[in-house]
Design a protein around this motif. Structure first.
Motif, PDB file in Angstrom:
ATOM      1  N   PRO A  29       0.835  -1.180  -0.162  1.00 40.23           N
ATOM      2  CA  PRO A  29      -0.163   0.102  -0.050  1.00 40.23           C
ATOM      3  C   PRO A  29       0.812   0.898   0.136  1.00 40.23           C
ATOM      4  CG  PRO A  29       0.072  -0.860   2.161  1.00 40.23           C
ATOM      5  CD  PRO A  29       0.742  -1.990   1.411  1.00 40.23           C
ATOM      6  N   LEU A  30       0.276   2.123  -0.331  1.00 38.40           N
ATOM      7  CA  LEU A  30       0.972   3.600  -0.683  1.00 38.40           C
ATOM      8  C   LEU A  30       0.470   4.730   0.171  1.00 38.40           C
ATOM      9  CD1 LEU A  30       1.555   3.760  -4.568  1.00 38.40           C
ATOM     10  CD2 LEU A  30       3.024   2.510  -2.714  1.00 38.40           C
ATOM     11  N   HIS A  31       1.285   5.746   0.588  1.00 40.12           N
ATOM     12  CA  HIS A  31       0.579   6.821   1.395  1.00 40.12           C
ATOM     13  C   HIS A  31      -0.126   7.480   0.517  1.00 40.12           C
ATOM     14  CE1 HIS A  31       0.925  10.589   3.949  1.00 40.12           C
ATOM     15  NE2 HIS A  31       1.114   9.888   5.026  1.00 40.12           N
ATOM     16  N   PRO A  32      -1.387   8.084   1.192  1.00 40.86           N
ATOM     17  CA  PRO A  32      -2.208   8.748   0.213  1.00 40.86           C
ATOM     18  C   PRO A  32      -1.525  10.133  -0.172  1.00 40.86           C
ATOM     19  CG  PRO A  32      -3.084   8.801   2.639  1.00 40.86           C
ATOM     20  CD  PRO A  32      -1.813   7.836   2.540  1.00 40.86           C
ATOM     21  N   LYS A  33      -0.743  10.894   0.500  1.00 41.73           N
ATOM     22  CA  LYS A  33      -0.278  12.122   0.063  1.00 41.73           C
ATOM     23  C   LYS A  33       0.956  11.866  -0.839  1.00 41.73           C
ATOM     24  CE  LYS A  33      -3.697  14.206   2.102  1.00 41.73           C
ATOM     25  NZ  LYS A  33      -4.900  14.468   1.314  1.00 41.73           N
ATOM     26  N   THR A  34       2.025  11.039  -0.213  1.00 41.51           N
ATOM     27  CA  THR A  34       3.342  11.225  -0.773  1.00 41.51           C
ATOM     28  C   THR A  34       3.469   9.987  -1.906  1.00 41.51           C
ATOM     29  OG1 THR A  34       4.238   9.378   0.726  1.00 41.51           O
ATOM     30  CG2 THR A  34       4.296  11.747   1.283  1.00 41.51           C
ATOM     31  N   PHE A  35       2.598   9.174  -1.893  1.00 40.99           N
ATOM     32  CA  PHE A  35       2.596   7.785  -2.720  1.00 40.99           C
ATOM     33  C   PHE A  35       3.730   6.930  -2.709  1.00 40.99           C
ATOM     34  CE2 PHE A  35       0.106  10.164  -6.351  1.00 40.99           C
ATOM     35  CZ  PHE A  35      -1.151  10.112  -5.602  1.00 40.99           C
ATOM     36  N   TYR A  78      -3.789   1.238  -8.360  1.00 40.30           N
ATOM     37  CA  TYR A  78      -3.708   1.938  -7.228  1.00 40.30           C
ATOM     38  C   TYR A  78      -4.894   2.855  -7.135  1.00 40.30           C
ATOM     39  CZ  TYR A  78       0.755   0.124  -5.059  1.00 40.30           C
ATOM     40  OH  TYR A  78       1.656  -0.581  -4.953  1.00 40.30           O
ATOM     41  N   ASP A  79      -5.763   2.616  -6.070  1.00 40.08           N
ATOM     42  CA  ASP A  79      -6.697   3.484  -5.869  1.00 40.08           C
ATOM     43  C   ASP A  79      -7.052   3.810  -4.243  1.00 40.08           C
ATOM     44  OD1 ASP A  79      -8.825   5.364  -6.475  1.00 40.08           O
ATOM     45  OD2 ASP A  79     -10.224   3.700  -7.208  1.00 40.08           O
ATOM     46  N   TYR A  80      -7.699   4.836  -3.907  1.00 38.62           N
ATOM     47  CA  TYR A  80      -8.140   4.888  -2.586  1.00 38.62           C
ATOM     48  C   TYR A  80      -9.314   4.150  -2.378  1.00 38.62           C
ATOM     49  CZ  TYR A  80      -5.598   9.345  -3.195  1.00 38.62           C
ATOM     50  OH  TYR A  80      -4.525  10.398  -3.576  1.00 38.62           O
ATOM     51  N   GLY A  81      -9.214   3.528  -0.846  1.00 41.58           N
ATOM     52  CA  GLY A  81     -10.321   2.793  -0.445  1.00 41.58           C
ATOM     53  C   GLY A  81     -11.406   3.511  -0.081  1.00 41.58           C
ATOM     54  N   ASP A  82     -11.508   4.729  -0.046  1.00 40.66           N
ATOM     55  CA  ASP A  82     -12.684   5.659   0.158  1.00 40.66           C
ATOM     56  C   ASP A  82     -12.976   6.824  -0.734  1.00 40.66           C
ATOM     57  OD1 ASP A  82     -10.490   7.139   1.116  1.00 40.66           O
ATOM     58  OD2 ASP A  82     -11.603   8.257   2.368  1.00 40.66           O
ATOM     59  N   THR A  83     -14.025   7.404  -0.744  1.00 36.93           N
ATOM     60  CA  THR A  83     -14.388   8.417  -1.649  1.00 36.93           C
ATOM     61  C   THR A  83     -13.732   9.628  -1.598  1.00 36.93           C
ATOM     62  OG1 THR A  83     -16.536   7.597  -1.793  1.00 36.93           O
ATOM     63  CG2 THR A  83     -16.262   9.647  -2.353  1.00 36.93           C
ATOM     64  N   ALA A  84     -13.225  10.070  -0.035  1.00 35.87           N
ATOM     65  CA  ALA A  84     -12.643  11.396   0.325  1.00 35.87           C
ATOM     66  C   ALA A  84     -11.054  11.303   0.171  1.00 35.87           C
ATOM     67  CB  ALA A  84     -13.177  11.728   1.560  1.00 35.87           C
ATOM     68  N   THR A  90      -7.883   7.269   2.948  1.00 36.88           N
ATOM     69  CA  THR A  90      -7.161   5.954   3.158  1.00 36.88           C
ATOM     70  C   THR A  90      -5.827   5.646   2.412  1.00 36.88           C
ATOM     71  OG1 THR A  90      -8.284   4.627   1.573  1.00 36.88           O
ATOM     72  CG2 THR A  90      -9.496   4.804   3.432  1.00 36.88           C
ATOM     73  N   PRO A  91      -5.012   4.895   2.857  1.00 35.20           N
ATOM     74  CA  PRO A  91      -3.601   4.687   1.913  1.00 35.20           C
ATOM     75  C   PRO A  91      -4.346   4.324   0.617  1.00 35.20           C
ATOM     76  CG  PRO A  91      -3.798   3.496   3.937  1.00 35.20           C
ATOM     77  CD  PRO A  91      -5.123   4.069   4.090  1.00 35.20           C
ATOM     78  N   LEU A  92      -3.555   4.201  -0.339  1.00 36.20           N
ATOM     79  CA  LEU A  92      -3.863   3.787  -1.723  1.00 36.20           C
ATOM     80  C   LEU A  92      -3.278   2.265  -1.680  1.00 36.20           C
ATOM     81  CD1 LEU A  92      -1.771   6.693  -3.667  1.00 36.20           C
ATOM     82  CD2 LEU A  92      -4.491   5.879  -4.369  1.00 36.20           C
TER      83      LEU A  92
END
Length: 498
Positions: free
Chosen positions: A77-83, A353-359, A362-364
């Motif tokens: 998994p990847l950090h949602p901001k830094t990737f 790679y995608d987010y687990g939530d709409t906003a 969550t991690p990618l």
């Protein structure tokens, strides 16, 4: 350890029990005066149940981590901001330390705490049942078995992970838990487990299911939980959605955003997830571990294993231990996931790679996804209305170790009615997908003359889903469509990561 011995009318036992007993037994009548049940109690880590046909089963002492046996490890998994690859400490605002360790573990077996096993004993081990009456109805040479998880206090497989998640939080001194729920089975399970360990529980339930299934809400409230429809005005994530669409039916992705937002903003609060993540799927493997022993005792080996998939926890719980045996060369069953045609992440989504939530909180995760903005039509299987598939299941699908199909809801309810009128149990809408696929396979066996062994996951009862059955029986149910254009618009917003 709990053992039961059934005596026939002539008093001859059908199983001999040996060993030292630490507590006294009890003798009681069951089913009238013709049968007696002699029960003993002792207290090692595992418990054993004996069915009337003398098939013993034990509660597993360990959860099974399939990552240890995969030929290629799943992408991180990847950090949602830094990737950048996610670090364990990045998860600490949401999860207790032990669950973070389990999420990132590559150990094959992880011991189940005694305190968790003690609660499991309320309903585990769960029965493996041969669907002989359904076989007769279908006039098939196939032998159909189903592992029934609806005997839990919450009526589904979800307490298998709710109990350890709450226990680990309680051990770390956490007082408040938040979560999302679709159909309400996960919310009920977390409320149940929270009540046992004295934690506060707050649930955001997808609006479509909140309206369709009022008794799930009442179950959660009975166990002490606060329940909100999602999207709500209580969070920035919810307010943003309502501003765009005041009548939004919601989605699991939106509800996850609301719960994660609350957890991230409150130090005394942690987040619990009912599916998708590795540690959740890990806890569910008690299902498959029990089932392997039960089938061995019956002298059966499955040719086809079928489970419904939304986020994937029930499917993984049954199938992962069997995939282990398949990788060892001990058996070679077809492993088949079944999803709704209105939300087909495995069969129509992209692996990215995608987010687990709409906003996008969550991690990618690299998974089969319809896009985090995708809001499925409000099918009755609320637990399967999720835009993405578990990253671990997605990876295993990419490795070719399983297959997937999608079935529309009318065919699912047709199968559910056949099942209810032959086997007596009313399935929740989610496992009707697995039942429909099992019926397809059994009818294929009827045509080919093959006597395959079909194993399926019956992950919960439908006692609180009767309005859906009413719609079907009245001829008012429709097969909701899947919009390719809506998916493409949603996929356009996922991050582009090589």
């Amino acid at each position: 350890m709990s053992h039961s011995l059934y005596l026939s009318p002539n008093g001859t036992p059908n199983l001999s029990i040996k060993g030292k007993w630490r507590k006294h037994g009890s003798l009681s009548l069951i089913g009238g005066s013709n049968h007696m049940k002699l029960s003993f109690q002792e207290s090692p880590k595992a418990a054993m149940s004996v069915t009337p046909n003398a098939v013993p089963t034990e509660i597993p002492t360990h959860w099974y981590n399939i990552i240890a046996d995969l030929p290629i490890k799943p992408p991180p998994p990847l950090h949602p901001k830094t990737f950048e690859p996610l670090q364990p400490q990045d998860l600490s605002p949401l999860f207790p330390d032990e669950l973070i360790k389990q999420e990132t573990s590559v150990e094959r077996l992880i011991a189940i705490p005694d305190e968790v096993v003690d609660v499991y004993r309320l309903w585990r081990p769960t029965p493996l049942i041969r669907a002989k009456r359904l076989e007769k109805l279908l006039d098939t040479p196939a032998r159909i078995y189903y592992k029934y998880e609806g005997v839990s206090p919450a009526g589904s497989h979800k307490p298998n992970t709710a109990v350890p998640q709450v226990w680990y939080n309680a051990q770390q001194g956490v007082k408040n838990l938040v979560t999302e729920t679709g159909a309400g089975q996960w919310g009920c399970s977390l409320a149940f487990a929270s009540s046992l360990f004295g934690l506060n529980c707050e649930v955001w339930q997808v609006r479509a299911s909140y309206d369709q299934k009022p008794y799930r809400k009442l179950m959660m409230q009975t166990w002490g939980a606060k329940v909100h429809p999602s999207p709500s005005n209580l969070t920035e994530s919810g307010r943003r959605i309502l501003k765009m669409d005041p009548s939004s039916p919601g989605s699991l992705g939106i509800a996850i955003s609301e719960a994660v937002e609350v957890a991230a903003q409150n130090e005394d609060t942690k987040y619990c997830l009912g599916s998708v993540l590795n540690h959740v799927l890990l806890h569910q493997t008690v299902i498959g571990e029990e089932c392997i022993k039960q089938m061995e005792a019956l002298g059966e080996t499955p040719d086809v294993i079928i489970g419904c998939t939304g986020g994937g926890s029930n499917f993984a719980g049954l199938c992962f231990p069997f995939i282990r045996e398949k990788l060892k060369g001990k058996m070679n069953p077809v492993i088949r996931a079944v999803e709704p045609t209105a939300c087909p992440s495995l069969t129509r989504g992209v692996y990215a790679y995608d987010y687990g939530d709409t906003a996008q909180l969550t991690p990618l995760m690299k998974m089969h996804t319809l896009g985090h903005d995708f809001i499925p039509d409000p099918i009755h299987s609320g637990g399967l209305r999720y835009h993405g598939m578990s990253p671990l299941i997605s990876h295993i699908y990419e490795l070719g170790l399983m297959e997937a199909i999608a079935i529309p809801q009318i065919e699912c309810f047709q199968g559910a009615i056949k099942f209810a009128r032959s086997e007596g149990l009313i399935p929740a809408p989610e496992p009707t997908h697995a039942i429909a696929a099992a019926i397809r396979e059994a009818l294929h066996c009827k045509e080919s003359g093959e006597s395959k062994v079909i194993l399926t996951a019956m992950c919960g009862h439908g006692h609180f889903d009767l309005p859906a059955y009413e719609k079907y029986l009245q001829g008012a149910m429709v097969d909701l469509t899947f919009s390719e254009d809506k998916m493409q618009a949603s996929l356009a917003n996922i991050p582009h990561i090589s």
